[in-house]
Design an enzyme around this catalytic site. Structure first.
Site, PDB file in Angstrom:
ATOM      1  N   PHE A 153      -5.945 -28.514  -0.092  1.00  0.00           N
ATOM      2  CA  PHE A 153      -5.255 -27.402   0.514  1.00  0.00           C
ATOM      3  C   PHE A 153      -4.795 -26.413  -0.486  1.00  0.00           C
ATOM      4  O   PHE A 153      -3.999 -25.311  -0.073  1.00  0.00           O
ATOM      5  CB  PHE A 153      -3.968 -27.942   1.137  1.00  0.00           C
ATOM      6  CG  PHE A 153      -4.177 -29.090   2.047  1.00  0.00           C
ATOM      7  CD1 PHE A 153      -5.460 -28.978   3.017  1.00  0.00           C
ATOM      8  CD2 PHE A 153      -3.411 -30.152   2.185  1.00  0.00           C
ATOM      9  CE1 PHE A 153      -5.647 -29.881   4.003  1.00  0.00           C
ATOM     10  CE2 PHE A 153      -4.027 -31.137   3.352  1.00  0.00           C
ATOM     11  CZ  PHE A 153      -4.990 -31.136   3.973  1.00  0.00           C
ATOM     12  N   HIS A 177      -4.833 -36.227  -5.170  1.00  0.00           N
ATOM     13  CA  HIS A 177      -5.805 -36.491  -4.158  1.00  0.00           C
ATOM     14  C   HIS A 177      -7.057 -35.587  -4.603  1.00  0.00           C
ATOM     15  O   HIS A 177      -7.679 -34.849  -3.791  1.00  0.00           O
ATOM     16  CB  HIS A 177      -5.335 -36.492  -2.724  1.00  0.00           C
ATOM     17  CG  HIS A 177      -4.510 -37.420  -2.392  1.00  0.00           C
ATOM     18  ND1 HIS A 177      -3.140 -37.737  -2.775  1.00  0.00           N
ATOM     19  CD2 HIS A 177      -4.271 -38.372  -1.338  1.00  0.00           C
ATOM     20  CE1 HIS A 177      -2.587 -38.475  -2.465  1.00  0.00           C
ATOM     21  NE2 HIS A 177      -3.236 -39.153  -1.654  1.00  0.00           N
ATOM     22  N   GLU A 184       1.873 -24.626   2.733  1.00  0.00           N
ATOM     23  CA  GLU A 184       1.187 -24.718   1.316  1.00  0.00           C
ATOM     24  C   GLU A 184       1.291 -23.304   0.951  1.00  0.00           C
ATOM     25  O   GLU A 184       1.488 -22.809  -0.255  1.00  0.00           O
ATOM     26  CB  GLU A 184      -0.271 -24.998   1.487  1.00  0.00           C
ATOM     27  CG  GLU A 184      -0.405 -26.622   1.655  1.00  0.00           C
ATOM     28  CD  GLU A 184      -0.558 -26.769   3.169  1.00  0.00           C
ATOM     29  OE1 GLU A 184      -0.605 -25.941   3.792  1.00  0.00           O
ATOM     30  OE2 GLU A 184      -0.558 -28.052   3.803  1.00  0.00           O
ATOM     31  N   HIS A 209      -2.096   6.182   8.272  1.00  0.00           N
ATOM     32  CA  HIS A 209      -2.072   5.261   7.401  1.00  0.00           C
ATOM     33  C   HIS A 209      -2.452   5.359   5.892  1.00  0.00           C
ATOM     34  O   HIS A 209      -1.594   5.050   4.946  1.00  0.00           O
ATOM     35  CB  HIS A 209      -2.847   3.886   8.176  1.00  0.00           C
ATOM     36  CG  HIS A 209      -2.856   2.662   7.073  1.00  0.00           C
ATOM     37  ND1 HIS A 209      -1.680   1.887   7.212  1.00  0.00           N
ATOM     38  CD2 HIS A 209      -3.697   2.390   6.036  1.00  0.00           C
ATOM     39  CE1 HIS A 209      -1.837   0.772   6.119  1.00  0.00           C
ATOM     40  NE2 HIS A 209      -3.139   1.042   5.370  1.00  0.00           N
ATOM     41  N   ASP A 265       3.726  -3.754  10.040  1.00  0.00           N
ATOM     42  CA  ASP A 265       2.923  -4.906  10.921  1.00  0.00           C
ATOM     43  C   ASP A 265       2.081  -5.946  10.476  1.00  0.00           C
ATOM     44  O   ASP A 265       1.956  -6.869  10.794  1.00  0.00           O
ATOM     45  CB  ASP A 265       2.144  -4.059  12.033  1.00  0.00           C
ATOM     46  CG  ASP A 265       3.060  -2.991  12.648  1.00  0.00           C
ATOM     47  OD1 ASP A 265       3.887  -3.367  13.497  1.00  0.00           O
ATOM     48  OD2 ASP A 265       3.210  -1.805  12.490  1.00  0.00           O
ATOM     49  N   HIS A 279       0.964  -1.121  -0.212  1.00  0.00           N
ATOM     50  CA  HIS A 279      -0.058  -0.120  -0.009  1.00  0.00           C
ATOM     51  C   HIS A 279       0.722   1.309  -0.131  1.00  0.00           C
ATOM     52  O   HIS A 279       0.418   2.300  -0.610  1.00  0.00           O
ATOM     53  CB  HIS A 279      -0.813  -0.106   1.368  1.00  0.00           C
ATOM     54  CG  HIS A 279      -0.245  -0.327   2.277  1.00  0.00           C
ATOM     55  ND1 HIS A 279       0.195  -1.449   2.880  1.00  0.00           N
ATOM     56  CD2 HIS A 279       0.306   0.520   3.324  1.00  0.00           C
ATOM     57  CE1 HIS A 279       0.622  -1.455   4.272  1.00  0.00           C
ATOM     58  NE2 HIS A 279       0.794  -0.119   4.455  1.00  0.00           N
ATOM     59  N   GLY A 292       0.670  -6.090  -1.931  1.00  0.00           N
ATOM     60  CA  GLY A 292      -0.621  -5.389  -1.611  1.00  0.00           C
ATOM     61  C   GLY A 292      -1.402  -6.493  -0.585  1.00  0.00           C
ATOM     62  O   GLY A 292      -1.771  -5.978   0.504  1.00  0.00           O
ATOM     63  N   PRO A 293      -1.641  -7.511  -1.151  1.00  0.00           N
ATOM     64  CA  PRO A 293      -2.226  -8.574  -0.252  1.00  0.00           C
ATOM     65  C   PRO A 293      -1.071  -8.717   1.022  1.00  0.00           C
ATOM     66  O   PRO A 293      -0.010  -9.174   0.562  1.00  0.00           O
ATOM     67  CB  PRO A 293      -2.534  -9.577  -0.925  1.00  0.00           C
ATOM     68  CG  PRO A 293      -2.633  -9.030  -2.749  1.00  0.00           C
ATOM     69  CD  PRO A 293      -1.668  -8.211  -2.447  1.00  0.00           C
ATOM     70  N   ASN A 318       6.385   0.774  13.142  1.00  0.00           N
ATOM     71  CA  ASN A 318       5.657   1.885  13.439  1.00  0.00           C
ATOM     72  C   ASN A 318       4.535   1.821  14.490  1.00  0.00           C
ATOM     73  O   ASN A 318       4.138   3.004  14.907  1.00  0.00           O
ATOM     74  CB  ASN A 318       4.981   2.844  12.027  1.00  0.00           C
ATOM     75  CG  ASN A 318       4.072   1.926  11.503  1.00  0.00           C
ATOM     76  OD1 ASN A 318       3.409   1.234  11.926  1.00  0.00           O
ATOM     77  ND2 ASN A 318       3.853   2.206  10.283  1.00  0.00           N
ATOM     78  N   SER A 357       3.335 -38.882  -1.393  1.00  0.00           N
ATOM     79  CA  SER A 357       1.904 -39.033  -2.012  1.00  0.00           C
ATOM     80  C   SER A 357       1.510 -37.984  -3.214  1.00  0.00           C
ATOM     81  O   SER A 357       1.002 -38.438  -3.842  1.00  0.00           O
ATOM     82  CB  SER A 357       1.063 -38.326  -0.846  1.00  0.00           C
ATOM     83  OG  SER A 357       1.282 -39.126   0.441  1.00  0.00           O
TER      84      SER A 357
END
Lengths: 656, 656
Positions: free
Chosen positions: B430, B454, B404, B258, B154, B67, B116-117, B184, B377
């Site tokens: 998963f 699977h 994962e 922010h 953070d 951001h 961003g995420p 911060n 597996s």
């Protein structure tokens, strides 16, 4: 001869290995390793009553390492729960048995939550422990005062969701949460040293926990640690050094011991090594009796609790909370809808959601809200809600921090605990972070409400990383999930009512960041969203085309209808805030709503995927077929062609 | 007068705040706070060359706290990258500008990855740092020897994925990875103390990092720390205590700093407080010159590198690796397909995947595999691959641990770094854990291959927590993702070829646990899967119905075809291993394949969602409409009615 601890622990080991051998699949490494810890816990410390798995003030026991399910099935069977019979154990992992491969709370009473996807158990347990503290603050020690115990493995602690859970628990000082870490230093691929070097105790301490390391096969150390754990002012993690596949002559302590049947020879070796010479599935009477006796050690506590409950001034309120009653929610929503219509105002649906929450939260004291650090954007905090903190457990709003996954799992835990109706907010795009927990809520059938704002390219400048395109579709694909995408203030209130009334599964309420036009101009007592889709506005005379839209695109459909009218085409607008509910209606209602042989255009600022069922062969779709972009939202709607013009143009082409 | 550090840092602050004010949206708190640290890093330590953003041995700089994008746009602009002009900064967050709301590597050269995420950047950086060590082992210091720098906030550190990344990095001893934590103490909802109490330094140390705390506004401390960070034998985290919104008179150091425009008054106050009296978007020449000069501090290093590269014996191999060449993959796959047909064997597609990997991994040295602790597996490890470890960086197989999400993000980082073609395995269910990273790979258009075994109720006893039902659909809903679900050994090889050739986006290869019948009995040189769907088997005479199936259900369709034949109904079987590729074909090919007016039945052991596009109005679906259950898989196929009988019965009803 007196029954010793060893015999009792070995009963778990024997049942577990016999069941896995019989099923020819499953995971016996954990039950063999954790049998000593579990025996001490279940016979002395865990407050529970096999006669009533639903005693509200029981301790919660969560097997986060769910693959070790035979541990809990053995414990339930041995302590006398009706839910797991000898036959269930013989039929481990078979169709219809109450002993599925991973513990499923909706199949087996005594199992508190469904586990298996690693890390979910510990994160769910945090929600249970928060629910306990909250209800304790509301109803007092006499009704609510219990612990939450978790058995977690290396895998649980490697999953990121465990960090979110651990740091949340540490921040909240959940001192009645006790994690027993099966510290066996082995994962499926081999020793944990293949992939991890974390000092787990130091990690938990960094998050505000207290920790202790013990030998998980030394009963004295186990007793000492479990006693010590009762009196801490922080959450507790006990690292139990165990041997996975304890007793197995050639594979104990190795990755091979994790799962799969060990084979006859290895099993015979275990029988010899642990001193258990009974036939498969047979537990001698003296050992079985000892288990039943010691497993009922808190029955008298349960009796005392019942008396306190009967005499409590809080009894009715407590029972209503545990049932999850909603009071006269219809009246609340009806009155609010009238206010919305009277206000004659356009606003973002996230703000309309905040508005109806102000009334719902006052009316339903069990509603506990929260947000993953987006309270102001999600509009999830009602004025009547104070933050829930270690100093104010009665608070009804959780600042979950930037922990979408931990938040969703904690909400599952609150719902499972009962006494709380949890909801919380984040941006819709971040449903991807919490999806594993959302799914578990759907599988368990828990009432958890996910408020997901900023639900399309309509969020504008934050760009494609923040713009959900496929998320509404991907949530609609999930069984037992209701996805609501209301169009305005009235529909938002109706969808909240429907989400709260869906007691057998989660709901997602997708809401706009941007202001949208009100489309429900006249008040109706009836909840029109309840059928999922309905005719919002009929065309004049013979209708030629049907425009189906959801959420922020309903106003676009309405504007297109107007444009079409001026060029002599009669269009119907159908608002469809919940596709799943519409799919549940009768074919007659569906046809009545969508028209019989009219072309249909769906307008939704998301992908087409899933919509063809309703579009049929003669129709079209106006929406997204790529990721979005960063720009003011009006520019994006133009750029991606989601406009009244585009809808009208497509209608022209279909009609002519 | 000499240009001072303060002036240079203030240039970042000024451009950032002017851009956010102009856009009326964005996040200036971080650029204001981190300007000092960023100035020191980019003028002295970061090895980069504004003249060539793609210099292979440049340091990677990842703004995990995406951001704060104006920080990196300011840096790129000031140091002289072509990619960010003054106009781009003026048009921050507008359509068509190279300055989107969050940094997008595919829009802006110099941006290494899309962020961003929260948490994705740090997790992606771990993959970059692993790629660097691996390529260093392969090509030596003379070609590959650089650092990876991360700015994380953070929020990044609260996200679970950061824990997976941090513990993986610590285990791998990635000492050339340096995280600058913007400490911060503020998040959107308010102070971090609202939701977190983690001792971040202790947490990183528990994962095997070294850490240091500094005042992020003290240039001497910044210099010392960045120098110190060069010489560590573990990954480094420097907690930079900064003031968010540095300089803002009333909101600096608060949650309000922010994001969002601060407003004219606050901005005027900043100008005064930091001593910057220039007009908006104006950087005085002396300061601009100093930035250009100091921003090019590693240009001569780049020149030296080019000479070494020209003279290197590894030059061709290095260039091929960086391009991601596949060699003669067609020949490898063709020969393998012949072997498969000759073997005349039935097997699980995950095993067929392992078989073709044995050949691909030998042929393509850039393929680096791995698994989230399910190597045996997932069948993802080829014999020629040794584990990648801190002692053997040349290894080509990563034991990612039960991580994962971190795994998927690390693969994104490897692909972005270039020189590696990453693939890895986990169970399909998963995918929910890693979805946010998978999506980012799709958005960025990176070649990352997700092996997901699977892939249905066919996994059997592990039960519904492990049985994907909606996952194939939810991945198909994602733009720019190819989902492959091959039917047998031949199709599995073909799909691997197609996944490797998809250089502009990720692929998911969904594979069975259970043995499936081979359906491609005769060898074809042509890759029949390349068109997504094809006629596997025509009916005799006039066909009456088309059976479309994927993966393990193709054999069911074939068996149904046989049953129908014996009752006089002619059915065609279409195998559709990749719906997205089929959708890209011409309408003529689609109609030729699916038939013109024949009823169609789709058979897939997943939800119907998304299939109606191909079923049309006259047709049916045989699959799942609920979660699965725990039992041997044959019992489950019966229980949920996914059988040749069910298909044949539906065909009878449609035909008659």
């Amino acid at each position: 001869m007196a029954v010793e601890h060893k015999d009792m622990a070995n009963a778990i080991r024997a049942l577990s290995m016999d069941a896995v051998e019989q099923a020819k699949s499953g995971h016996v490494g954990l039950p063999l390793g954790m049998a000593d810890v579990a025996t001490v816990l279940w016979t002395r410390y865990l407050k529970h009553d096999p006669a009533d798995p639903y005693w509200p003030d029981r301790d919660r026991f969560v097997l986060s390492a769910g693959h070790g399910s035979m541990l809990i099935y053995s414990l339930l069977h041995l302590t006398g729960y009706d839910s797991v019979s000898r036959d269930d154990i013989r039929n481990f992992r078979q169709l219809g048995a109450q002993t599925p491969g991973h513990p499923e709370n909706f199949v087996t009473p005594g199992v508190e939550t469904t586990t298996g996807p690693l890390g979910q158990g510990i994160a769910t347990a945090v929600g249970m422990a928060m629910a306990e503290r909250h209800l304790n603050a509301r109803f007092g020690d006499e009704l609510v005062d219990h612990k939450t115990w978790v058995v977690a493995g290396d895998g649980c602690l490697m999953e990121g969701v465990s960090q979110e859970a651990i740091t949340l628990a540490g921040h909240m000082k959940l001192n009645k949460l006790i994690v027993l870490f099966d510290d066996n230093a082995v994962t499926i691929d081999g020793g944990t040293d293949l992939s991890d070097s974390t000092d787990q105790c130091a990690r938990f301490e960094a998050a505000g926990w207290v920790t202790k390391r013990i030998d998980g096969h030394n009963t004295e150390e186990i007793h000492e640690a479990l006693s010590w754990a009762q009196d801490q002012d922080k959450p507790v993690m006990i690292a139990c050094r165990t041997i996975i596949g304890y007793g197995a002559p050639t594979i104990a302590g190795t990755g091979k011991a994790h799962g799969g049947p060990y084979g006859a020879e290895e099993i015979a070796g275990i029988r010899k090594n642990i001193g258990w010479d009974h036939e498969p599935f047979v537990v001698p009477d003296d050992i079985a009796d000892a288990w039943k006796r010691e497993g009922s050690h808190s029955a008298s506590q349960h009796g005392d609790w019942k008396k306190r409950h009967e005499g409590s001034a809080h009894k009715d309120a407590f029972d209503a909370a545990m049932r999850g009653d909603l009071g006269d929610i219809e009246a609340v929503v009806r009155a609010h809808k009238q206010d919305v219509v009277d206000s004659d105002k356009d606003d973002a649906t996230r703000k309309w959601s905040g508005a109806v929450l102000e009334k719902l939260a006052v009316s339903i004291p069990e509603m506990v809200g929260g947000s993953a650090d987006l309270s102001g954007s999600n509009n999830t905090k009602a004025k009547c809600q104070e933050p829930m903190t270690p100093d104010n457990w009665a608070g009804r709003y959780v600042h979950y921090g930037v922990r979408e996954h931990g938040m969703a799992a904690a909400m599952n835990g609150m719902a499972l605990h009962k006494g709380i109706i949890p909801y919380s907010g984040t941006f819709l795009v971040f449903a991807d972070y919490s999806r594993a927990a959302i799914r578990l809520g759907a599988l368990m059938g828990e009432r958890v409400i996910h408020v997901m704002t900023h639900d399309s390219i309509g969020l504008g400048e934050d760009g494609p990383t923040h713009q959900p395109v496929e998320h509404v579709a991907s949530l609609r694909a999930m069984p037992n999930m209701h996805v609501f995408r209301p169009a305005d203030g009235v529909e938002t209130a109706e969808c909240w009512e429907l989400a709260l009334k869906k007691t057998d599964g989660p709901s997602t309420i997708a809401l706009t960041r941007q202001t949208v036009a009100s489309v429900r101009k006249a008040h109706t007592d009836e909840n029109l969203s309840a059928k999922g889709g309905y005719v919002l506005s009929s065309g004049e005379g013979n209708e030629q085309v049907v425009l189906i839209a959801t959420g922020s695109e309903v106003e676009i459909a309405v504007a297109a209808q107007e444009m079409l009218r001026s060029s002599g085409i009669s269009a119907r607008v159908v608002s469809m805030p919940c596709v799943e509910l519409f799919a549940e209606q009768t074919p007659a209602y569906q046809e009545e709503t969508l028209g019989k042989d009219l072309p249909r255009i769906v307008v939704e600022a998301g992908v087409r995927f899933g919509w063809d069922r309703w579009i049929g062969l003669r129709g079209g779709f106006v929406g997204m077929d790529s990721f979005g972009a960063s720009a003011p939202y009006q520019d994006l709607y133009e750029r991606f062609g989601i406009t009244p013009d585009a809808v009208a143009e497509m209608a022209h082409a279909l009609v002519n």
